[in-house]
Every structure is written in C-alpha cells, then in structure tokens.
Design a protein around this motif. Structure first.
Motif, PDB file in Angstrom:
ATOM      1  N   ALA A 166       0.834  -1.210   0.000  1.00 30.66           N
ATOM      2  CA  ALA A 166       0.000   0.000   0.000  1.00 30.66           C
ATOM      3  C   ALA A 166       0.868   1.259   0.000  1.00 30.66           C
ATOM      4  O   ALA A 166       0.579   2.232  -0.699  1.00 30.66           O
ATOM      5  CB  ALA A 166      -0.925  -0.011   1.216  1.00 30.66           C
ATOM      6  N   GLU A 167       1.951   1.238   0.767  1.00 28.56           N
ATOM      7  CA  GLU A 167       2.825   2.416   0.824  1.00 28.56           C
ATOM      8  C   GLU A 167       3.487   2.660  -0.528  1.00 28.56           C
ATOM      9  O   GLU A 167       3.705   3.799  -0.935  1.00 28.56           O
ATOM     10  CB  GLU A 167       3.877   2.240   1.922  1.00 28.56           C
ATOM     11  N   GLU A 168       3.782   1.564  -1.228  1.00 26.03           N
ATOM     12  CA  GLU A 168       4.397   1.718  -2.539  1.00 26.03           C
ATOM     13  C   GLU A 168       3.421   2.406  -3.501  1.00 26.03           C
ATOM     14  O   GLU A 168       3.818   3.256  -4.314  1.00 26.03           O
ATOM     15  CB  GLU A 168       4.813   0.338  -3.064  1.00 26.03           C
ATOM     16  N   VAL A 169       2.144   2.029  -3.417  1.00 26.61           N
ATOM     17  CA  VAL A 169       1.132   2.663  -4.267  1.00 26.61           C
ATOM     18  C   VAL A 169       1.030   4.156  -3.929  1.00 26.61           C
ATOM     19  O   VAL A 169       1.018   5.007  -4.822  1.00 26.61           O
ATOM     20  CB  VAL A 169      -0.239   1.964  -4.091  1.00 26.61           C
ATOM     21  N   VAL A 170       0.985   4.461  -2.653  1.00 26.32           N
ATOM     22  CA  VAL A 170       0.883   5.860  -2.228  1.00 26.32           C
ATOM     23  C   VAL A 170       2.071   6.669  -2.758  1.00 26.32           C
ATOM     24  O   VAL A 170       1.903   7.743  -3.349  1.00 26.32           O
ATOM     25  CB  VAL A 170       0.806   5.942  -0.687  1.00 26.32           C
ATOM     26  N   ASP A 171       3.275   6.137  -2.582  1.00 24.46           N
ATOM     27  CA  ASP A 171       4.465   6.860  -3.037  1.00 24.46           C
ATOM     28  C   ASP A 171       4.472   7.030  -4.552  1.00 24.46           C
ATOM     29  O   ASP A 171       4.828   8.094  -5.067  1.00 24.46           O
ATOM     30  CB  ASP A 171       5.744   6.111  -2.604  1.00 24.46           C
ATOM     31  N   ALA A 172       4.066   5.978  -5.260  1.00 17.49           N
ATOM     32  CA  ALA A 172       4.088   6.039  -6.723  1.00 17.49           C
ATOM     33  C   ALA A 172       3.091   7.084  -7.227  1.00 17.49           C
ATOM     34  O   ALA A 172       3.382   7.833  -8.169  1.00 17.49           O
ATOM     35  CB  ALA A 172       3.767   4.667  -7.318  1.00 17.49           C
ATOM     36  N   LEU A 173       1.911   7.146  -6.606  1.00 17.08           N
ATOM     37  CA  LEU A 173       0.916   8.121  -7.072  1.00 17.08           C
ATOM     38  C   LEU A 173       1.331   9.549  -6.727  1.00 17.08           C
ATOM     39  O   LEU A 173       1.125  10.468  -7.509  1.00 17.08           O
ATOM     40  CB  LEU A 173      -0.458   7.808  -6.471  1.00 17.08           C
TER      41      LEU A 173
END
Ligand SMILES: [Zn+2]
Ligand SMILES: [Zn+2]
Length: 578
Positions: A166-173
């Motif tokens: 989930a954190e990876e998605v947040v950072d990528a967006l």
C-alpha cells in the motif's frame, strides 16, 4: 512489459515449488530472497536488462539474471515451466498447513496421489491418511483442525505484506500525479490491524480521471477489476485487492474518516452527530435542517465539532476511546522515536545472518543506545544454539566490543528455551552471567492449556528470567497461538516484575494488542522487540509500535523507551522468587 513485481511473483512461485519438491533451503531461499530484492529495486528490470545491468540487484546472480532476461525477451521462463511440470502446483498450498513439511507432502503425493488441499481434506475425512508411515489417527485429526483454521485465515493478508504494498502505491501516485492534493491509506490497514482484507486508499484531487489512469497502470497491478470515474480496483501480483477512491479536496477529511472505520467507531460517531441534529457521512458533517456543512475537510475539524479530541486511527475500535476523547484524555501513544534500544536480536552465533560486529555496526548506524544480543540456547541445536561454553566465548567478544566504547552499549543476552517439561535450558549459575534473559518456547506447541500455562509461569518465576518472548507462539496468517491462559501469565508477570514482550515481527505481533492492553492494565512492563535476524529486520519495529498503540500504550509502559541507566537499574531490580 514485465514489471519488477511480475518477475518477483515468478521467483516466489519457483521458490514455493522447489520447497514443496523437497529442495534444500538455500536453493529455494535464494529465489525467495531474490524476489524480495527485485520487488524493492527502484529501477525497472526492463531498463536493467536492456543495459545488461540486472546483476546490480542484490542477490541476483548470473543464473537468475539470465532467467529474468529470458522472461523479458520471450514472455516465458523455461525453468518455471519445468518446475511446474515436476510438481503439481496445488501442492504448494499444503505448505501453509502447520505440521506439514516438504517430506510429508511428498509422501502424501506419492502414496495416495494428493495434489491439492481439497484432495488432502477428502483423504483425511475418509481416513486414508492414518495408515501412512509417521501419520496415525492423532495426526489425522490435527491436520483436519489445521485445515479448518487455514480456510478461516485465508481471506485476510498479514499486515507485513499489505503495508509495504500500500505504501508503494501511495508513493508512486504522489510521484506520478502532480494533482494529488492529499493521499492516505484508510481501512483496517490505517488502524494497523494485524491482518487486512482489501486495501483502501483515499486520494484528494480535482482531476480524478488522471489519478485513476495512473493507478491502474502501476507496476504492481496484475488485473484491473473495476475502473470508473471516481473509483478503481486492482489486484496486485501478491493477490491483494486495492480500492482507490478519489474525492474532492474539501471532502477528504470526511472520506478518510468514513473509510478508516472501524464500523463500531463510526456508529458511535454518527450517533453523536444525530444527537445534535447533524448527519455524518463520507462527504461531510452536515446540519440536517439546513444542509449547512459543519466540517468536512479534515478529521480534526469533524472530531472537534463533536466536542472530541482527534482520535488516532489505531484506537478507533470503540474500546473506550470516546470516553477518553470527550474528557480530552487521549493518551500520548508510544511512537517509534521513543524507542531507545533493542532487547532481542540474533547474530550468526545462532540463526542470525550478521556477525556480532556487523550487528553492532547496524545498531550504531540506527542510533540505538543499547542492544541486547540474544542468541538461542543449546537445545535449539538446529540453529546452533549456544552451549554454556560458547556463551562464555560470546561474553568475551561482547566485552571486547564494549571496551571500544562505541555509542551503543552491548548487553549479554540469551533467548533461553523453556523446555517441554518446563525446565530451563541453562542452570542458574550460567544464567547469572547474562545481563538479560528472554525465555521463549520454540517446541512442544501441542501441550494442553494447563501444562502450557504452568510451563510459562514456571519460567517467569525464575529470578534470572527478565522477559517472556513471543508469549503465545502465533504466526500471523499461518499458525494459531498455542493453548495458554494469558491472563494467568500476565498476572504472574505483574507479580514477579517479569516483562512480557511485544515481538514486532509482523509474522508474530505477539503478544497481540488485546493482550498488551490487559498487560498494561496490570502494570506489566512491556518491551517492544524486533527479534532481528538481519540488518533490515530492525525496520520491523514500527509494526510492534503499532500493536502497542492499538493497545493504548504510552511511552512509560514500554521498557526500551528507558535510557541506558534506567534500563540497567531495571535489570538489576531485586527479584523475589515466588
Ligand atoms: Zn524466538
Ligand atoms: Zn528470537
């Protein structure tokens, strides 16, 4: 085009297949570790392959690099096809059944043609397993129980898998969408529950179409399940479903509050709103008669309008937080930055990956004031547990480190086996030589509740035992706790002044939040320990801190928030053998 996540998923599958096939641990372990590194590596494998730089990724050697290159070029991996043809893929699920290892699985496959969990369940029910060598009726009924529990667990994902994804998605967006005004993880993941169903992410943006378009093509996306104007759902290569909702910036507070839950917490909030003639939903807190918006942009504003202090997400379970917030008494919860040192870690003297010196260097790099080296004791022979002789050699090595006068004080510790018969793995005259003794259970899990409780209570009554490690033995998503009366354990710990650990490894989180809450209420001292077996394991601290926050712990409840001198005087506390 193949993403790092897709390639990692393939290597994880290979590792599982090799494990079930009975290959040696270093072989499948190498694939699993490579998968982890590939997934975490910032540069896409396609770029690395084009520039012949795949071997820059840690743990990716020549053979694995060649397999990645092959997959990128052809969309296939011959080795994967081969292993798949040698092992029925359904057998991999059997690895998740506690009590079944590769050997037994292979035997089940060869002797009675088991190829899946469903096969096995049927065979167990039909009584076809009991006559196989090493099985018997008892094993048969144990396995049936374990399969039942496994089925109940399977719908949820351990937080240790869900959180990084989930954190990876947040950072990528954040990085790819300049119109993301605010973004946060919601749901049980924001409340740091130890297992998670689907992941919810809320974004505030004036251009939802753009945000959703960027979301559905992220590298971890395996399938797009839904893609609308304000909401999209994807399935990742790790089988996690992520739902992303985009709301107007002015509605962000109401939306994140609503989707964070818990349900029970939200029911109480809505009732408080109704009492004032207001309604609270995912868009706003509104005056019912006039439609006037009272608050919506931030959670703080909504709580304050209801005469409540802001409540940290970890406490939102309707377990007394409203009473605290109404009186302005929301506790200052423990934070990772409060932790001064680490009291549980392993080096290559037993089953850790780092040398003593490298472990010390890691602790120094992280600014720890103290570090207890707690390798396993002799009965855990599988991992080269320390004999008294080797313990003395390790003490000398630790003395030498401390003489260098580095910033981290090293303590002589041990993770001592509580043997199945309740006795301890070292006699008192050896235990006396340690600064810190953690007593733990790693075998004999199947004892009845009374025997197990006596075994643990007996250990904590030994005046040399300072801490009980991972007290219920559970593995999140994999193994239920053993039978133990934790109330009796905690009461005895309070009485003797023995500490009971929160093991921060997200596969353990043991004790859990409910037990930690009970422990704190009894005045039990609680260390939050990473149980690190390697350098990056020290990063797991945050999961244990989150468990402590869910339990409502303040810094003063936690042993390793104390400074070195205070810790040393706690270790020297007078103990009354009871
Ligand atoms: Zn342990
Ligand atoms: Zn340990």
């Amino acid at each position: 085009m193949a993403s790092n996540h897709e390639v990692a998923a393939i290597f994880r599958e290979i590792a599982d297949l090799l494990e079930v096939k009975g290959e040696v641990v270093y072989k499948y372990g190498a694939y699993r570790e490579a998968a982890r590194q590939i997934e975490a590596y910032a540069t896409p494998v396609t770029t690395l392959a084009a520039e012949r730089r795949l071997r820059e990724i840690p743990r990716v050697g020549e053979a694995i690099a060649a397999k990645i290159a092959e997959y990128i070029k052809t969309g296939r991996m011959e080795y994967l096809d081969r292993v798949r043809s040698e092992v029925p893929p359904g057998l991999v699920d059997l690895l998740h059944v506690p009590g079944l290892g590769a050997k037994k699985i292979q035997a089940l496959h060869r002797a009675i043609g088991i190829t899946s969990l469903a096969d096995l369940e049927e065979a167990l029910r039909a009584g076809r397993v009991r006559d196989l060598p090493g099985m018997g009726e008892k094993t048969e009924s144990n396995l049936l129980d374990e399969i039942g529990r496994l089925r109940a667990r399977v719908q949820r994902h351990p937080i240790g898998i869900a959180r990084p994804e989930a954190e990876e998605v947040v950072d990528a967006l954040k990085a790819s969408c300049p119109t993301v005004h605010a973004i946060d993880i919601a749901g049980s993941l924001r409340r740091w529950r130890d297992t998670i169903g689907d992941i919810d992410i809320i974004v505030a943006s004036a251009t939802p179409i753009d945000v959703l378009a960027a979301f559905v093509v992220l590298p971890m996306v395996r399938d797009v399940l839904a893609h609308g104007d304000t909401k999209a759902s994807i399935l990742t290569f790790r089988d996690l479903q992520i739902d992303l909702r985009v709301v107007a910036p002015v509605e962000f507070g109401a939306a994140i509050l609503y989707f964070t839950g818990s349900k029970a917490h939200n029911v109480r909030l809505r009732a408080l709103a109704q009492r004032r003639g207001w309604t609270l939903n995912e868009y706003a807190l509104t005056e019912e008669a006039t439609g006037r918006v009272i608050a919506s942009e931030s959670e703080e504003a909504i709580y304050h309008a209801l005469d409540l202090a802001w409540i940290p997400p970890e406490l939102r379970e309707d377990l007394g937080e409203f009473e605290l917030a109404a009186s302005g008494d929301v506790p200052r919860l423990i934070e990772a930055s409060d932790i001064d040192g680490e009291l549980h870690c392993h080096t290559d003297w037993s089953d850790g990956h780092l040398t003593l010196d490298a472990t010390v260097a890691e602790a120094e790099r992280r600014g720890l004031r103290y570090l207890a080296i707690t390798d396993h004791s002799q009965s855990l022979a599988m991992v080269r547990g320390l004999t008294p002789e080797r313990a003395r050699l390790q003490w000398a090595a630790i003395d030498a480190v401390n003489r260098r006068g580095g910033p981290t004080r090293i303590l002589k510790g041990v993770e001592l086996e509580i043997l199945p018969n309740g006795s301890l793995d070292f006699p008192d005259d050896v235990l006396r030589g340690f600064d810190l003794v953690i007593a733990s259970i790693h075998s004999g899990f199947r004892q009845d509740r009374e025997t197990m409780t006596k075994r643990i209570v007996g250990a904590l009554r030994n005046p040399h035992v300072d801490v009980i490690g991972h007290p219920t033995g559970r593995r999140v998503g994999r193994r239920d706790p053993y039978e133990v009366d934790m109330n009796a354990v905690l009461r005895a710990a309070a009485e003797t002044g023995t500490a009971v650990e929160i093991n921060a490894n997200p596969e353990r989180l043991d004790m859990d939040d409910a037990h930690a809450r009970a422990a704190a209420a009894l005045g039990v001292t609680i260390p939050i320990n990473t149980d690190a077996h390697g350098a990056d394991n020290f990063d797991l601290l945050r999961y244990g801190v989150a468990t402590g926050r869910r339990a409502g712990l303040r810094p003063e409840n936690v042993l390793n928030t104390r400074g070195l001198d205070e810790l040393l005087s706690w270790l020297a506390r007078p103990t009354t053998p009871a």
